[in-house]
Scaffold this motif. Structure first.
Motif, PDB file in Angstrom:
ATOM      1  N   ARG A 220       6.220  13.117   3.520  1.00  0.00           N
ATOM      2  CA  ARG A 220       5.023  12.756   2.758  1.00  0.00           C
ATOM      3  C   ARG A 220       4.185  11.728   3.519  1.00  0.00           C
ATOM      4  NH1 ARG A 220       6.722  11.207  -3.284  1.00  0.00           N
ATOM      5  NH2 ARG A 220       4.527  10.578  -3.285  1.00  0.00           N
ATOM      6  N   ALA A 221       4.845  10.694   4.035  1.00  0.00           N
ATOM      7  CA  ALA A 221       4.134   9.633   4.731  1.00  0.00           C
ATOM      8  C   ALA A 221       3.484  10.150   6.010  1.00  0.00           C
ATOM      9  CB  ALA A 221       5.090   8.486   5.043  1.00  0.00           C
ATOM     10  N   ALA A 222       4.170  11.028   6.728  1.00  0.00           N
ATOM     11  CA  ALA A 222       3.622  11.581   7.967  1.00  0.00           C
ATOM     12  C   ALA A 222       2.351  12.381   7.681  1.00  0.00           C
ATOM     13  CB  ALA A 222       4.662  12.453   8.656  1.00  0.00           C
ATOM     14  N   ALA A 223       2.330  13.085   6.561  1.00  0.00           N
ATOM     15  CA  ALA A 223       1.140  13.857   6.195  1.00  0.00           C
ATOM     16  C   ALA A 223      -0.027  12.932   5.857  1.00  0.00           C
ATOM     17  CB  ALA A 223       1.450  14.774   5.015  1.00  0.00           C
ATOM     18  N   ILE A 224       0.262  11.834   5.165  1.00  0.00           N
ATOM     19  CA  ILE A 224      -0.786  10.861   4.841  1.00  0.00           C
ATOM     20  C   ILE A 224      -1.341  10.246   6.121  1.00  0.00           C
ATOM     21  CG2 ILE A 224      -1.193   8.603   3.766  1.00  0.00           C
ATOM     22  CD1 ILE A 224       0.863   9.453   1.596  1.00  0.00           C
ATOM     23  N   ALA A 225      -0.440   9.873   7.039  1.00  0.00           N
ATOM     24  CA  ALA A 225      -0.866   9.285   8.306  1.00  0.00           C
ATOM     25  C   ALA A 225      -1.688  10.284   9.120  1.00  0.00           C
ATOM     26  CB  ALA A 225       0.351   8.828   9.099  1.00  0.00           C
ATOM     27  N   GLU A 226      -1.246  11.546   9.133  1.00  0.00           N
ATOM     28  CA  GLU A 226      -1.947  12.574   9.919  1.00  0.00           C
ATOM     29  C   GLU A 226      -3.386  12.745   9.439  1.00  0.00           C
ATOM     30  OE1 GLU A 226      -1.288  17.226  11.364  1.00  0.00           O
ATOM     31  OE2 GLU A 226      -0.018  16.365   9.790  1.00  0.00           O
ATOM     32  N   ALA A 227      -3.587  12.635   8.131  1.00  0.00           N
ATOM     33  CA  ALA A 227      -4.942  12.764   7.582  1.00  0.00           C
ATOM     34  C   ALA A 227      -5.846  11.621   8.032  1.00  0.00           C
ATOM     35  CB  ALA A 227      -4.873  12.818   6.058  1.00  0.00           C
ATOM     36  N   LYS A 228      -5.238  10.531   8.501  1.00  0.00           N
ATOM     37  CA  LYS A 228      -5.991   9.379   9.002  1.00  0.00           C
ATOM     38  C   LYS A 228      -6.036   9.351  10.531  1.00  0.00           C
ATOM     39  CE  LYS A 228      -6.382   7.477   4.834  1.00  0.00           C
ATOM     40  NZ  LYS A 228      -7.650   7.084   4.178  1.00  0.00           N
ATOM     41  N   GLY A 229      -5.631  10.445  11.175  1.00  0.00           N
ATOM     42  CA  GLY A 229      -5.663  10.497  12.631  1.00  0.00           C
ATOM     43  C   GLY A 229      -4.519   9.758  13.292  1.00  0.00           C
ATOM     44  N   LEU A 230      -3.407   9.606  12.577  1.00  0.00           N
ATOM     45  CA  LEU A 230      -2.258   8.867  13.080  1.00  0.00           C
ATOM     46  C   LEU A 230      -1.007   9.726  13.038  1.00  0.00           C
ATOM     47  CD1 LEU A 230      -2.977   5.591  11.104  1.00  0.00           C
ATOM     48  CD2 LEU A 230      -3.112   5.799  13.598  1.00  0.00           C
ATOM     49  N   ILE A 231      -0.107   9.473  13.960  1.00  0.00           N
ATOM     50  CA  ILE A 231       1.208  10.115  13.977  1.00  0.00           C
ATOM     51  C   ILE A 231       2.247   9.085  13.568  1.00  0.00           C
ATOM     52  CG2 ILE A 231       3.023  10.977  15.519  1.00  0.00           C
ATOM     53  CD1 ILE A 231       0.823  12.390  17.114  1.00  0.00           C
TER      54      ILE A 231
ATOM     55  N   TRP B 196       0.833  -1.203   0.000  1.00  0.00           N
ATOM     56  CA  TRP B 196       0.000   0.000   0.000  1.00  0.00           C
ATOM     57  C   TRP B 196       0.868   1.253   0.000  1.00  0.00           C
ATOM     58  CZ3 TRP B 196      -0.964   4.175   3.282  1.00  0.00           C
ATOM     59  CH2 TRP B 196      -2.116   4.908   3.002  1.00  0.00           C
ATOM     60  N   TRP B 197       1.904   1.248   0.827  1.00  0.00           N
ATOM     61  CA  TRP B 197       2.772   2.428   0.879  1.00  0.00           C
ATOM     62  C   TRP B 197       3.553   2.605  -0.424  1.00  0.00           C
ATOM     63  CZ3 TRP B 197       2.340   6.589   3.466  1.00  0.00           C
ATOM     64  CH2 TRP B 197       1.843   6.602   4.756  1.00  0.00           C
ATOM     65  N   PHE B 198       4.027   1.538  -1.015  1.00  0.00           N
ATOM     66  CA  PHE B 198       4.709   1.676  -2.300  1.00  0.00           C
ATOM     67  C   PHE B 198       3.776   2.323  -3.331  1.00  0.00           C
ATOM     68  CE2 PHE B 198       7.744  -1.860  -1.025  1.00  0.00           C
ATOM     69  CZ  PHE B 198       8.876  -1.060  -1.067  1.00  0.00           C
ATOM     70  N   ALA B 199       2.488   1.985  -3.282  1.00  0.00           N
ATOM     71  CA  ALA B 199       1.521   2.583  -4.207  1.00  0.00           C
ATOM     72  C   ALA B 199       1.325   4.071  -3.931  1.00  0.00           C
ATOM     73  CB  ALA B 199       0.182   1.848  -4.114  1.00  0.00           C
ATOM     74  N   GLN B 200       1.337   4.466  -2.649  1.00  0.00           N
ATOM     75  CA  GLN B 200       1.210   5.892  -2.312  1.00  0.00           C
ATOM     76  C   GLN B 200       2.446   6.675  -2.773  1.00  0.00           C
ATOM     77  OE1 GLN B 200      -1.951   6.285  -1.095  1.00  0.00           O
ATOM     78  NE2 GLN B 200      -1.802   4.043  -1.263  1.00  0.00           N
ATOM     79  N   LEU B 201       3.576   6.002  -2.842  1.00  0.00           N
ATOM     80  CA  LEU B 201       4.849   6.636  -3.196  1.00  0.00           C
ATOM     81  C   LEU B 201       5.312   6.162  -4.577  1.00  0.00           C
ATOM     82  CD1 LEU B 201       6.528   5.905   0.257  1.00  0.00           C
ATOM     83  CD2 LEU B 201       5.640   8.139  -0.475  1.00  0.00           C
ATOM     84  N   GLU B 202       4.362   6.022  -5.497  1.00  0.00           N
ATOM     85  CA  GLU B 202       4.664   5.382  -6.777  1.00  0.00           C
ATOM     86  C   GLU B 202       5.705   6.143  -7.606  1.00  0.00           C
ATOM     87  OE1 GLU B 202       1.147   5.073  -9.092  1.00  0.00           O
ATOM     88  OE2 GLU B 202       0.628   7.198  -8.951  1.00  0.00           O
ATOM     89  N   ASP B 203       5.908   7.425  -7.314  1.00  0.00           N
ATOM     90  CA  ASP B 203       6.910   8.186  -8.061  1.00  0.00           C
ATOM     91  C   ASP B 203       8.321   8.006  -7.499  1.00  0.00           C
ATOM     92  OD1 ASP B 203       5.817   9.571  -5.817  1.00  0.00           O
ATOM     93  OD2 ASP B 203       6.900  11.369  -6.416  1.00  0.00           O
ATOM     94  N   VAL B 204       8.445   7.331  -6.352  1.00  0.00           N
ATOM     95  CA  VAL B 204       9.755   7.049  -5.759  1.00  0.00           C
ATOM     96  C   VAL B 204      10.242   5.701  -6.296  1.00  0.00           C
ATOM     97  CG1 VAL B 204      11.021   6.625  -3.624  1.00  0.00           C
ATOM     98  CG2 VAL B 204       9.169   8.326  -3.666  1.00  0.00           C
TER      99      VAL B 204
END
Length: 287
Positions: free
Chosen positions: A184-195, A64-72
């Motif tokens: 980038r990942a921290a921002a995605i997590a924050e939007a889901k109520g996670l740190i 799932w994370w690789f898909a969120q970071l598909e440009d990396v």
């Protein structure tokens, strides 16, 4: 460590603490099969028993994370994964892995908190006075570690030591890539109520010299995730850092083991709690 699986077309070549590596029987095929086990490790020791479905859960999260970071650029390779390990394996490129674990810390906790209490630093980096366990750092820190050989402990190293290991240009590339991915990942997590309190990345070079994100990425084993609402309202470290990772295992071990000799067997309730937190993290992130 583990019993090799009989996977048609593949030959077992290596077992790490929690993953097993297979190479094709066809020597012309340069791909690898990386299989995540249910083994769990803490303080560089493999523990008993494993966490049920852990391999499948963390593989799902990595994908799932690789898909969120598909440009990396990453290590994933095309092809069909054998049915026997379809839920817990990734096909990967054969990379020249760099000997540095790229740790990024956004919050003060764990070994960083212990060092800060003693010297006001984290991995030798000075921090402001008056911080407490679980506090957000003024800015994310790149705190690399040397990947020790199997059976030895990883060692925190300075950026200058990283330069000695991989060269100045590559060290800067690792630092900048790690901090950018963490942000980038921290921002995605924050939007889901996670740190996303901290995490570690591994990188390797492909045959063309391209730097690629490899191994697991942003999983419950390689990262600390906290509940954002609990962090904002908690009055003690335990309340603030309601975790969705293997911190439950670390905490139990720290209270019941002096890190000498063989680690004790994990109680059933610790195993069940850890598995439940792994599943809840995936549900919250991917919903």
């Amino acid at each position: 460590m583990s019993e090799a699986l009989n996977i048609p077309g593949w030959r077992h070549t290596y077992s790490g603490k929690v993953r097993d590596l297979y190479v094709p029987e066809d020597s012309a095929d340069a791909r690898l099969l990386v299989v995540a086990s249910d083994r769990v490790s803490a303080f560089d020791f493999v523990l008993e028993p494993g966490i049920p479905e852990k391999g499948a859960l963390l593989t799902h999260l990595s994908r799932w994370w690789f898909a969120q970071l598909e440009d990396v650029p990453n290590h994933l390779a095309e092809g069909e994964i054998p049915d026997v390990v379809a839920d817990r394996a990734m096909l990967a490129m054969s990379l020249d892995m760099l000997p540095v674990e790229c740790v990024v810390r956004g919050y003060l906790t764990g070994s960083g908190w212990l060092e800060y209490q003693a010297s006001g630093t984290v991995c030798g980096i000075p921090l402001p006075a008056g911080l407490t366990d679980g506090d957000r750092l003024p800015e994310p820190l790149f705190t690399p570690a040397y990947k020790a050989p199997m059976g030895e402990h990883d060692e925190n190293i300075s950026f200058e030591k990283t330069v000695e290991l991989v060269g100045a240009e590559r060290a800067a590339q690792l630092r900048d890539a790690s901090l950018a991915i963490y942000t980038r990942a921290a921002a995605i997590a924050e939007a889901k109520g996670l740190i996303l309190a901290d995490t570690k990345f591994e990188f390797g070079l492909d045959s063309d010299g391209v730097l690629r994100l490899a191994d697991e990425v942003l999983t419950s084993d390689s990262s600390r995730y906290w509940d954002a609402a609990a962090w904002a309202t908690g009055t003690t470290p335990a309340e603030r850092m309601a975790s969705f990772d293997k911190q439950i295992v670390r905490n139990w071990l720290a209270a019941h083991w002096d890190k000498q000799g063989t680690p004790p067997v994990l109680p059933d309730e610790i195993v069940a709690q850890t598995a439940a937190r792994y599943r809840e993290l995936i549900e919250r992130l991917t919903a």
